[in-house]
Motif scaffolding. Sequence first.
Motif, PDB file in Angstrom:
ATOM      1  N   PHE A 170      10.241  -9.563 -26.589  1.00  0.00           N
ATOM      2  CA  PHE A 170      11.907  -9.946 -26.914  1.00  0.00           C
ATOM      3  C   PHE A 170      12.375 -10.332 -25.538  1.00  0.00           C
ATOM      4  N   SER A 171      12.177  -9.863 -24.571  1.00  0.00           N
ATOM      5  CA  SER A 171      12.388 -10.219 -23.125  1.00  0.00           C
ATOM      6  C   SER A 171      12.000 -11.454 -22.765  1.00  0.00           C
ATOM      7  N   THR A 172      10.812 -11.904 -23.110  1.00  0.00           N
ATOM      8  CA  THR A 172      10.253 -13.209 -22.680  1.00  0.00           C
ATOM      9  C   THR A 172      11.013 -14.279 -23.270  1.00  0.00           C
ATOM     10  N   TRP A 173      11.060 -14.185 -24.707  1.00  0.00           N
ATOM     11  CA  TRP A 173      12.039 -15.034 -25.460  1.00  0.00           C
ATOM     12  C   TRP A 173      13.426 -14.980 -25.114  1.00  0.00           C
ATOM     13  N   ALA A 174      13.840 -13.877 -24.637  1.00  0.00           N
ATOM     14  CA  ALA A 174      15.455 -13.929 -24.502  1.00  0.00           C
ATOM     15  C   ALA A 174      15.641 -14.849 -22.817  1.00  0.00           C
ATOM     16  N   TYR A 175      14.614 -14.577 -21.810  1.00  0.00           N
ATOM     17  CA  TYR A 175      14.988 -15.333 -20.791  1.00  0.00           C
ATOM     18  C   TYR A 175      14.944 -16.806 -21.199  1.00  0.00           C
ATOM     19  N   ARG A 176      14.250 -17.180 -22.195  1.00  0.00           N
ATOM     20  CA  ARG A 176      14.090 -18.859 -22.356  1.00  0.00           C
ATOM     21  C   ARG A 176      15.610 -19.331 -22.798  1.00  0.00           C
ATOM     22  N   VAL A 177      15.822 -18.400 -24.095  1.00  0.00           N
ATOM     23  CA  VAL A 177      17.078 -18.851 -24.552  1.00  0.00           C
ATOM     24  C   VAL A 177      18.167 -18.604 -23.763  1.00  0.00           C
ATOM     25  N   ALA A 178      18.083 -17.518 -22.995  1.00  0.00           N
ATOM     26  CA  ALA A 178      19.379 -17.468 -22.245  1.00  0.00           C
ATOM     27  C   ALA A 178      19.621 -18.331 -21.059  1.00  0.00           C
ATOM     28  N   LYS A 209      18.663 -23.322 -10.092  1.00  0.00           N
ATOM     29  CA  LYS A 209      19.017 -22.018 -10.054  1.00  0.00           C
ATOM     30  C   LYS A 209      18.178 -21.405 -11.000  1.00  0.00           C
ATOM     31  N   ALA A 210      17.702 -21.961 -12.353  1.00  0.00           N
ATOM     32  CA  ALA A 210      17.024 -21.039 -12.941  1.00  0.00           C
ATOM     33  C   ALA A 210      15.806 -21.016 -12.327  1.00  0.00           C
ATOM     34  N   LEU A 211      15.068 -21.848 -11.740  1.00  0.00           N
ATOM     35  CA  LEU A 211      13.848 -21.487 -10.812  1.00  0.00           C
ATOM     36  C   LEU A 211      13.768 -20.355  -9.927  1.00  0.00           C
ATOM     37  N   VAL A 212      15.150 -20.340  -9.114  1.00  0.00           N
ATOM     38  CA  VAL A 212      15.290 -19.207  -8.251  1.00  0.00           C
ATOM     39  C   VAL A 212      15.202 -18.197  -8.951  1.00  0.00           C
ATOM     40  N   PHE A 213      16.083 -18.086 -10.145  1.00  0.00           N
ATOM     41  CA  PHE A 213      16.204 -16.837 -10.932  1.00  0.00           C
ATOM     42  C   PHE A 213      14.846 -16.353 -11.241  1.00  0.00           C
ATOM     43  N   MET A 214      13.933 -17.044 -11.857  1.00  0.00           N
ATOM     44  CA  MET A 214      12.740 -16.457 -12.323  1.00  0.00           C
ATOM     45  C   MET A 214      11.756 -16.065 -11.079  1.00  0.00           C
ATOM     46  N   TYR A 215      11.934 -16.748  -9.762  1.00  0.00           N
ATOM     47  CA  TYR A 215      11.319 -16.378  -8.713  1.00  0.00           C
ATOM     48  C   TYR A 215      11.803 -14.880  -8.413  1.00  0.00           C
ATOM     49  N   LEU A 216      13.222 -14.665  -8.549  1.00  0.00           N
ATOM     50  CA  LEU A 216      13.883 -13.331  -8.047  1.00  0.00           C
ATOM     51  C   LEU A 216      13.097 -12.250  -9.102  1.00  0.00           C
ATOM     52  N   GLU A 217      12.908 -12.728 -10.211  1.00  0.00           N
ATOM     53  CA  GLU A 217      12.399 -11.922 -11.637  1.00  0.00           C
ATOM     54  C   GLU A 217      11.132 -11.678 -11.359  1.00  0.00           C
ATOM     55  N   ASP A 218      10.343 -12.239 -10.247  1.00  0.00           N
ATOM     56  CA  ASP A 218       8.823 -12.049  -9.986  1.00  0.00           C
ATOM     57  C   ASP A 218       8.070 -12.650 -10.912  1.00  0.00           C
ATOM     58  N   LYS A 219       8.397 -13.639 -11.509  1.00  0.00           N
ATOM     59  CA  LYS A 219       7.731 -14.361 -12.613  1.00  0.00           C
ATOM     60  C   LYS A 219       6.664 -15.417 -11.953  1.00  0.00           C
ATOM     61  N   HIS A 221       2.862 -19.911 -14.211  1.00  0.00           N
ATOM     62  CA  HIS A 221       2.496 -19.899 -15.395  1.00  0.00           C
ATOM     63  C   HIS A 221       3.994 -19.474 -16.453  1.00  0.00           C
ATOM     64  N   GLU A 222       4.482 -18.588 -16.100  1.00  0.00           N
ATOM     65  CA  GLU A 222       5.472 -18.067 -16.854  1.00  0.00           C
ATOM     66  C   GLU A 222       6.883 -18.882 -16.663  1.00  0.00           C
ATOM     67  N   ILE A 223       7.207 -19.551 -15.302  1.00  0.00           N
ATOM     68  CA  ILE A 223       8.248 -20.112 -15.102  1.00  0.00           C
ATOM     69  C   ILE A 223       8.101 -21.487 -15.772  1.00  0.00           C
ATOM     70  N   ALA A 224       6.886 -21.901 -15.954  1.00  0.00           N
ATOM     71  CA  ALA A 224       6.507 -23.228 -16.317  1.00  0.00           C
ATOM     72  C   ALA A 224       6.740 -23.201 -18.021  1.00  0.00           C
ATOM     73  N   GLU A 225       6.465 -22.102 -18.470  1.00  0.00           N
ATOM     74  CA  GLU A 225       6.564 -22.027 -19.971  1.00  0.00           C
ATOM     75  C   GLU A 225       7.980 -21.894 -20.299  1.00  0.00           C
ATOM     76  N   THR A 226       8.771 -21.091 -19.509  1.00  0.00           N
ATOM     77  CA  THR A 226       9.950 -20.763 -19.719  1.00  0.00           C
ATOM     78  C   THR A 226      10.875 -22.110 -19.814  1.00  0.00           C
ATOM     79  N   LEU A 227      10.603 -22.712 -18.881  1.00  0.00           N
ATOM     80  CA  LEU A 227      11.667 -24.038 -18.572  1.00  0.00           C
ATOM     81  C   LEU A 227      11.070 -25.201 -19.187  1.00  0.00           C
ATOM     82  N   ASN A 250       4.414 -28.885 -11.622  1.00  0.00           N
ATOM     83  CA  ASN A 250       5.787 -29.442 -11.594  1.00  0.00           C
ATOM     84  C   ASN A 250       6.743 -28.281 -10.919  1.00  0.00           C
ATOM     85  N   ALA A 251       6.366 -27.200 -11.847  1.00  0.00           N
ATOM     86  CA  ALA A 251       7.311 -25.754 -11.154  1.00  0.00           C
ATOM     87  C   ALA A 251       6.788 -25.389  -9.721  1.00  0.00           C
TER      88      ALA A 251
END
Lengths: 201, 164
Positions: free
Chosen positions: B58-66, B121-131, B134-140, B146-147
């Motif tokens: 759920f959290s992975t999915w929520a990251y993406r949509v949010a 900002k989205a990238l920084v957010f994912m970075y701060l979240e320790d992603k 691979h996960e950053i790329a998938e989410t965005l 590129n990421a």
Amino acid sequence: MKELDLLKKDWKKNENSFEQVSEKEIYKMIHKKSSSIVKWILIISILEFTILNLIGFLIPDEKREELIVIENYLNAFTILGYGITLYFIYLFYKNYKSISVVATTKKLMQSILKTRKTVQYYIWYNIIYIFLIVSLVIVYELQNSPTFNTHNSSKNMLICVISFVLLGVVLGLIWLFYRLIYGILLRRLYANYKELKKIDL
Amino acid sequence: MIENPEHSFVKQLQANQNIIHKICRLYTDCEDSHKDLFQEITIQLWKAFPKFRGDSKFSTWAYRVALNTAITLYRKNKRSIATVEYEARQHFTKDVDYNYEEEEQIKLMYKAVYQLNDIEKALVFMYLEDKDYHEIAETLGISEVNARVKMNRIKGKLKKILNP
């Protein structure tokens, strides 16, 4: 990057410092769309009622004297009309309340359908009400006008037909007006309903 | 019996709400817009929930949509959120004891991050979240390469903002 790591440290430290939103509040958030639409239906119906009555008060009724005989009927109609309109406003309020309260998906869907029906009844009631009152006046006026009996009947028929065609046009315009105001709200409400239905399957 | 989707959504969202709070923290500048964005993201998540099959967390999915919601909204209101004072956000977080110098630096960093654009900002957010990338790329929805490139550029940009 040193600063970014510092930021991350701070970020982690504050991770759990957010004011938590309760489950109930989340329910409210996802249902808010419907309740705000229903709230608008309530507000518009009250506005309509007040504005139309204000107009009624502002227009001087000099013509009334000619209509003395049917005035009693008209008064009865007016009082009845007030009653029914107030009853509809009460129904809108009840709909608004029932949607505002946190409910299950199924209950919410039922309330939405009920609201739609109430609005449709309200529109038809208004149109039929206006039709009845105006027809009453037209028929009475024609029968009692001094020109009615002296001239030939085909001319009378023509006046009668024209009056009713005009009435039809006016009613059509009123219907369009309602479709426009409430139609938009009802469509949104229905879209919300369809979404809920998809989820509930 | 299958659980009522509404209940399951609300429960999971309630448990994972810090994800949304954190996104709001990066994208908004005052408590009111924080709440507005929180509600908007909640509605978007709820709308998208039927498509959530449960094959990811759920959290992975929520990251993406949010994040997508925040990015889209941020674009719409770009002008109103463009510059933000860090001070304005102070009341969001409880007071924690800081090393004074560190605190200053962190303040400056937040200020710098606020100046980034929506995607950055989205990238920084994912970075701060320790992603990881691979996960950053998938989410965005971008490639891993590129990421990485984007993240390096962001670091450069932040350095430039900090030491003009």
